[in-house]
Design a protein around this motif. Structure first.
Motif, PDB file in Angstrom:
ATOM      1  N   ILE A  17       0.837  -1.207   0.000  1.00 21.04           N
ATOM      2  CA  ILE A  17       0.000   0.000   0.000  1.00 21.04           C
ATOM      3  C   ILE A  17       0.870   1.255   0.000  1.00 21.04           C
ATOM      4  CG2 ILE A  17      -1.629   1.359   1.376  1.00 21.04           C
ATOM      5  CD1 ILE A  17      -2.922  -1.324   2.201  1.00 21.04           C
ATOM      6  N   ARG A  18       1.884   1.278   0.846  1.00 20.39           N
ATOM      7  CA  ARG A  18       2.756   2.471   0.919  1.00 20.39           C
ATOM      8  C   ARG A  18       3.425   2.762  -0.419  1.00 20.39           C
ATOM      9  NH1 ARG A  18       4.768   1.465   6.747  1.00 20.39           N
ATOM     10  NH2 ARG A  18       3.685   3.127   7.850  1.00 20.39           N
ATOM     11  N   ALA A  19       3.750   1.728  -1.165  1.00 20.08           N
ATOM     12  CA  ALA A  19       4.402   1.926  -2.465  1.00 20.08           C
ATOM     13  C   ALA A  19       3.508   2.724  -3.412  1.00 20.08           C
ATOM     14  CB  ALA A  19       4.765   0.577  -3.080  1.00 20.08           C
ATOM     15  N   ASN A  41     -12.412  -9.083  -7.774  1.00 22.21           N
ATOM     16  CA  ASN A  41     -11.144  -9.221  -7.059  1.00 22.21           C
ATOM     17  C   ASN A  41     -10.949  -8.149  -5.987  1.00 22.21           C
ATOM     18  OD1 ASN A  41     -10.562  -7.122  -8.903  1.00 22.21           O
ATOM     19  ND2 ASN A  41      -9.332  -8.470 -10.203  1.00 22.21           N
ATOM     20  N   VAL A  42     -11.178  -6.872  -6.322  1.00 24.89           N
ATOM     21  CA  VAL A  42     -10.982  -5.808  -5.341  1.00 24.89           C
ATOM     22  C   VAL A  42     -12.050  -4.735  -5.522  1.00 24.89           C
ATOM     23  CG1 VAL A  42      -9.271  -4.563  -6.757  1.00 24.89           C
ATOM     24  CG2 VAL A  42      -9.322  -4.171  -4.291  1.00 24.89           C
ATOM     25  N   LEU A  43     -12.574  -4.276  -4.409  1.00 24.92           N
ATOM     26  CA  LEU A  43     -13.498  -3.146  -4.372  1.00 24.92           C
ATOM     27  C   LEU A  43     -12.843  -2.051  -3.539  1.00 24.92           C
ATOM     28  CD1 LEU A  43     -16.824  -5.020  -3.543  1.00 24.92           C
ATOM     29  CD2 LEU A  43     -16.304  -3.839  -5.686  1.00 24.92           C
ATOM     30  N   THR A  44     -12.935  -0.824  -4.021  1.00 28.85           N
ATOM     31  CA  THR A  44     -12.386   0.302  -3.284  1.00 28.85           C
ATOM     32  C   THR A  44     -13.515   1.244  -2.905  1.00 28.85           C
ATOM     33  OG1 THR A  44     -10.310   0.171  -4.517  1.00 28.85           O
ATOM     34  CG2 THR A  44     -10.771   2.243  -3.369  1.00 28.85           C
ATOM     35  N   ALA A  55      -9.842   5.186   2.919  1.00 22.25           N
ATOM     36  CA  ALA A  55     -10.501   4.194   2.070  1.00 22.25           C
ATOM     37  C   ALA A  55     -10.585   2.833   2.745  1.00 22.25           C
ATOM     38  CB  ALA A  55      -9.746   4.052   0.749  1.00 22.25           C
ATOM     39  N   ASP A  56     -11.534   2.055   2.253  1.00 13.93           N
ATOM     40  CA  ASP A  56     -11.630   0.629   2.574  1.00 13.93           C
ATOM     41  C   ASP A  56     -11.350  -0.130   1.290  1.00 13.93           C
ATOM     42  OD1 ASP A  56     -12.484   1.210   5.171  1.00 13.93           O
ATOM     43  OD2 ASP A  56     -14.599   1.031   4.657  1.00 13.93           O
ATOM     44  N   GLY A  71      -6.126  -1.047  -5.799  1.00 11.57           N
ATOM     45  CA  GLY A  71      -7.113  -0.458  -4.902  1.00 11.57           C
ATOM     46  C   GLY A  71      -6.640   0.842  -4.288  1.00 11.57           C
ATOM     47  N   THR A  72      -5.366   0.919  -3.937  1.00 13.06           N
ATOM     48  CA  THR A  72      -4.810   2.139  -3.346  1.00 13.06           C
ATOM     49  C   THR A  72      -4.807   3.278  -4.360  1.00 13.06           C
ATOM     50  OG1 THR A  72      -3.463   0.834  -1.809  1.00 13.06           O
ATOM     51  CG2 THR A  72      -2.796   3.128  -2.162  1.00 13.06           C
TER      52      THR A  72
END
Length: 151
Positions: A30-32, A65-68, A79-80, A110-111
Motif C-alpha cells: 500500500i505504501r508503495a 477481485n478488489v473493491l475500493t 478508504a476501505d 485499490g490504493t
C-alpha cells in the motif's frame, strides 16, 4: 524519498491467506502506491461477502477481485479495500503467477483507486496501468499487463 504515514486496519473475514499476507507486507504494498498519508482498512473476504458488496454498491451480481470505497483523497487518503480471496486465488492460478504477486497488484490497484485514479476511459486506463506497472516493478513484481506472446 520517505514513505507517507499509513494507519492500516487489516481484517480477515476469510482467513485462507492470512499467513501469506502479514501486516508488514500489506503495508509495504500500500505504501508503495500511496502519495499522501493514508487511513486504509483492508478486508479479505469470501466470495459470498464479495458478491453481496459488489451487488449492493456496484449493481454487479458477482464477486470481484478488489473493491475500493474511497472517502477522502486529501489531505489524508481514507478508504476501505475489500479483496475477495477466492477470486484473487483463481485469477492468480489462471494467469500462472504467484498468489502474493496478485495480492500486491490488487492492493496497489485499490490504493490508486482510493486516490482518484480510474480506468473507465482508455486514456485513464493507460495512465493507471502504467502507474501500477511502475509501482509493482519497484516491488519486484512482474508487470501484470505484459503477457507473454503465444507460441
Amino acid at each position: 524519498m520517505s514513505q507517507p504515514e499509513l494507519s492500516l486496519s487489516l481484517q480477515f473475514a476469510d482467513p485462507r491467506h492470512r499467513a501469506l499476507l502479514p501486516r508488514h507486507k500489506v503495508q509495504r504494498f500500500i505504501r508503495a502506491a500511496l502519495e499522501l498519508p493514508g487511513e486504509i482498512a483492508v478486508r479479505i473476504v469470501d466470495a459470498e461477502e464479495g458478491r453481496a458488496l459488489n451487488r449492493d454498491y456496484r449493481g454487479k451480481d458477482y464477486a470481484t477481485n478488489v473493491l475500493t470505497f474511497d472517502y477522502s483523497h486529501e489531505p489524508v487518503v481514507g478508504a476501505d479495500l475489500v479483496i475477495c480471496a477466492e477470486v484473487v486465488e483463481r485469477e492468480a492460478a489462471a494467469m500462472g503467477i504467484p498468489l502474493l504477486d496478485h495480492y500486491a497488484h490488487m492492493l496497489v490497484h485499490g490504493t490508486l483507486h482510493a486516490q482518484g485514479y480510474d480506468h473507465e476511459q482508455d486514456a485513464e486506463a493507460e495512465c493507471m496501468e502504467a502507474r501500477e506497472s511502475e509501482i509493482l516493478a519497484g516491488l519486484g513484481v512482474a508487470d501484470p499487463y505484459q503477457r507473454p506472446l503465444p507460441r
